[in-house]
Design a protein around this motif. Structure first.
Motif, PDB file in Angstrom:
ATOM      1  N   ILE A  93      22.734  50.288  46.538  1.00  0.00           N
ATOM      2  CA  ILE A  93      21.520  49.539  46.182  1.00  0.00           C
ATOM      3  C   ILE A  93      20.279  50.374  46.492  1.00  0.00           C
ATOM      4  CG2 ILE A  93      20.116  47.522  46.808  1.00  0.00           C
ATOM      5  CD1 ILE A  93      22.819  45.955  46.963  1.00  0.00           C
ATOM      6  N   ASN A  94      20.280  51.093  47.611  1.00  0.00           N
ATOM      7  CA  ASN A  94      19.157  51.980  47.915  1.00  0.00           C
ATOM      8  C   ASN A  94      18.995  53.051  46.839  1.00  0.00           C
ATOM      9  OD1 ASN A  94      18.648  50.573  50.276  1.00  0.00           O
ATOM     10  ND2 ASN A  94      19.681  52.049  51.588  1.00  0.00           N
ATOM     11  N   ALA A  95      20.120  53.594  46.356  1.00  0.00           N
ATOM     12  CA  ALA A  95      20.070  54.604  45.286  1.00  0.00           C
ATOM     13  C   ALA A  95      19.535  53.994  43.991  1.00  0.00           C
ATOM     14  CB  ALA A  95      21.454  55.213  45.068  1.00  0.00           C
ATOM     15  N   LEU A  96      19.921  52.760  43.706  1.00  0.00           N
ATOM     16  CA  LEU A  96      19.392  52.076  42.512  1.00  0.00           C
ATOM     17  C   LEU A  96      17.877  51.914  42.610  1.00  0.00           C
ATOM     18  CD1 LEU A  96      21.832  49.129  41.688  1.00  0.00           C
ATOM     19  CD2 LEU A  96      21.285  51.094  40.253  1.00  0.00           C
ATOM     20  N   CYS A  97      17.418  51.472  43.769  1.00  0.00           N
ATOM     21  CA  CYS A  97      15.982  51.281  43.958  1.00  0.00           C
ATOM     22  C   CYS A  97      15.232  52.604  43.789  1.00  0.00           C
ATOM     23  CB  CYS A  97      15.706  50.664  45.322  1.00  0.00           C
ATOM     24  SG  CYS A  97      16.229  48.928  45.440  1.00  0.00           S
ATOM     25  N   LYS A  98      15.793  53.659  44.341  1.00  0.00           N
ATOM     26  CA  LYS A  98      15.185  54.992  44.190  1.00  0.00           C
ATOM     27  C   LYS A  98      15.131  55.375  42.710  1.00  0.00           C
ATOM     28  CE  LYS A  98      16.094  59.823  45.308  1.00  0.00           C
ATOM     29  NZ  LYS A  98      17.084  60.738  45.895  1.00  0.00           N
ATOM     30  N   ALA A  99      16.216  55.145  41.976  1.00  0.00           N
ATOM     31  CA  ALA A  99      16.268  55.475  40.549  1.00  0.00           C
ATOM     32  C   ALA A  99      15.240  54.672  39.748  1.00  0.00           C
ATOM     33  CB  ALA A  99      17.677  55.246  40.007  1.00  0.00           C
ATOM     34  N   LEU A 100      14.952  53.467  40.209  1.00  0.00           N
ATOM     35  CA  LEU A 100      13.957  52.625  39.546  1.00  0.00           C
ATOM     36  C   LEU A 100      12.526  53.021  39.894  1.00  0.00           C
ATOM     37  CD1 LEU A 100      15.725  49.195  39.986  1.00  0.00           C
ATOM     38  CD2 LEU A 100      15.120  50.245  37.787  1.00  0.00           C
ATOM     39  N   GLY A 101      12.382  53.854  40.920  1.00  0.00           N
ATOM     40  CA  GLY A 101      11.056  54.303  41.319  1.00  0.00           C
ATOM     41  C   GLY A 101      10.442  53.510  42.457  1.00  0.00           C
ATOM     42  N   VAL A 102      11.241  52.710  43.147  1.00  0.00           N
ATOM     43  CA  VAL A 102      10.721  51.950  44.285  1.00  0.00           C
ATOM     44  C   VAL A 102      10.224  52.942  45.340  1.00  0.00           C
ATOM     45  CG1 VAL A 102      11.355  50.405  46.200  1.00  0.00           C
ATOM     46  CG2 VAL A 102      12.181  49.930  43.879  1.00  0.00           C
ATOM     47  N   GLU A 103       9.010  52.748  45.787  1.00  0.00           N
ATOM     48  CA  GLU A 103       8.425  53.639  46.781  1.00  0.00           C
ATOM     49  C   GLU A 103       8.485  53.054  48.186  1.00  0.00           C
ATOM     50  OE1 GLU A 103       4.540  54.324  45.163  1.00  0.00           O
ATOM     51  OE2 GLU A 103       5.302  55.666  43.606  1.00  0.00           O
ATOM     52  N   ASP A 104       8.627  51.745  48.300  1.00  0.00           N
ATOM     53  CA  ASP A 104       8.726  51.097  49.604  1.00  0.00           C
ATOM     54  C   ASP A 104      10.037  51.488  50.270  1.00  0.00           C
ATOM     55  OD1 ASP A 104       6.360  49.680  49.090  1.00  0.00           O
ATOM     56  OD2 ASP A 104       7.457  48.046  48.126  1.00  0.00           O
ATOM     57  N   PRO A 105      10.073  51.473  51.601  1.00  0.00           N
ATOM     58  CA  PRO A 105      11.349  51.713  52.283  1.00  0.00           C
ATOM     59  C   PRO A 105      12.355  50.623  51.906  1.00  0.00           C
ATOM     60  CG  PRO A 105       9.507  51.717  53.848  1.00  0.00           C
ATOM     61  CD  PRO A 105       8.971  51.264  52.534  1.00  0.00           C
ATOM     62  N   THR A 106      13.592  51.035  51.685  1.00  0.00           N
ATOM     63  CA  THR A 106      14.636  50.079  51.347  1.00  0.00           C
ATOM     64  C   THR A 106      15.679  50.091  52.452  1.00  0.00           C
ATOM     65  OG1 THR A 106      15.855  51.727  50.072  1.00  0.00           O
ATOM     66  CG2 THR A 106      14.302  50.347  48.857  1.00  0.00           C
ATOM     67  N   GLY A 107      16.381  48.998  52.559  1.00  0.00           N
ATOM     68  CA  GLY A 107      17.426  48.901  53.570  1.00  0.00           C
ATOM     69  C   GLY A 107      18.048  47.525  53.513  1.00  0.00           C
ATOM     70  N   SER A 108      19.048  47.321  54.310  1.00  0.00           N
ATOM     71  CA  SER A 108      19.748  46.052  54.293  1.00  0.00           C
ATOM     72  C   SER A 108      18.875  44.937  54.870  1.00  0.00           C
ATOM     73  CB  SER A 108      21.042  46.145  55.096  1.00  0.00           C
ATOM     74  OG  SER A 108      21.682  44.899  55.096  1.00  0.00           O
ATOM     75  N   PRO A 109      18.777  43.831  54.148  1.00  0.00           N
ATOM     76  CA  PRO A 109      18.016  42.681  54.660  1.00  0.00           C
ATOM     77  C   PRO A 109      18.894  41.743  55.503  1.00  0.00           C
ATOM     78  CG  PRO A 109      18.606  42.302  52.380  1.00  0.00           C
ATOM     79  CD  PRO A 109      19.125  43.675  52.750  1.00  0.00           C
ATOM     80  N   THR A 110      19.744  42.311  56.340  1.00  0.00           N
ATOM     81  CA  THR A 110      20.708  41.522  57.097  1.00  0.00           C
ATOM     82  C   THR A 110      20.048  40.383  57.865  1.00  0.00           C
ATOM     83  OG1 THR A 110      22.148  43.433  57.330  1.00  0.00           O
ATOM     84  CG2 THR A 110      22.516  41.625  58.847  1.00  0.00           C
ATOM     85  N   PHE A 111      18.939  40.647  58.519  1.00  0.00           N
ATOM     86  CA  PHE A 111      18.309  39.609  59.334  1.00  0.00           C
ATOM     87  C   PHE A 111      17.281  38.811  58.544  1.00  0.00           C
ATOM     88  CE2 PHE A 111      19.980  42.690  62.327  1.00  0.00           C
ATOM     89  CZ  PHE A 111      20.777  41.860  63.093  1.00  0.00           C
TER      90      PHE A 111
END
Length: 141
Positions: A42-60
């Protein structure tokens, strides 16, 4: 549809292969055991889409929102691992996300199976003996 990821160096290529599905569908349920690579993909997908915000698991937090640079879309990334009751999902207003027309990327969808829309794309991530990954993608009928 199947996407093979021989190693982490190939994850960006795999994300590019997956991107066309985001133009056709909105709900993506990522199935796989702990450590299968759901968040990493999912992080790789976001990067491919051009997301600039930090991505990570929203576990909490249960859900993270990532805006695309041109603000044309918002990506919603869910992690339902810690859900103890389906009522928690109602409490976060899942309908507003799922029916927003924006991409929703779901980890641990098994926890909310009864709430998944019929047009959900299911992605099953398998860890192979050589530590490569195989994504088996099941499109809705």
């Amino acid at each position: 549809m199947t996407i093979n990821i021989p190693d982490t160096d190939q994850i960006d290529r795999a994300a590019q292969q997956f991107l066309p599905l985001l133009d056709k569908y909105n709900i993506f349920a990522f199935h796989g055991g702990m450590g299968a690579g759901k968040t990493t993909f999912i992080n790789a997908l976001c990067k491919a889409l051009g997301v600039e915000d930090p991505t990570g698991s929203p576990t909490f937090a249960i859900v993270n929102e990532y805006a695309l640079p041109n603000r044309s879309k918002t990506i919603y990334h869910f992690d339902f691992y810690r859900i103890k009751s389906i009522n928690e999902v109602y409490d976060i207003g899942y309908e507003e996300y799922f029916f927003s027309g924006q991409p929703c990327l779901l980890e641990w969808p098994e926890m909310i199976e009864p709430l998944l829309p019929e047009d959900t794309v299911n992605i099953f991530i398998t860890v192979n003996p050589d530590n490569s990954r195989t994504l088996k993608i099941e499109l809705p009928d």
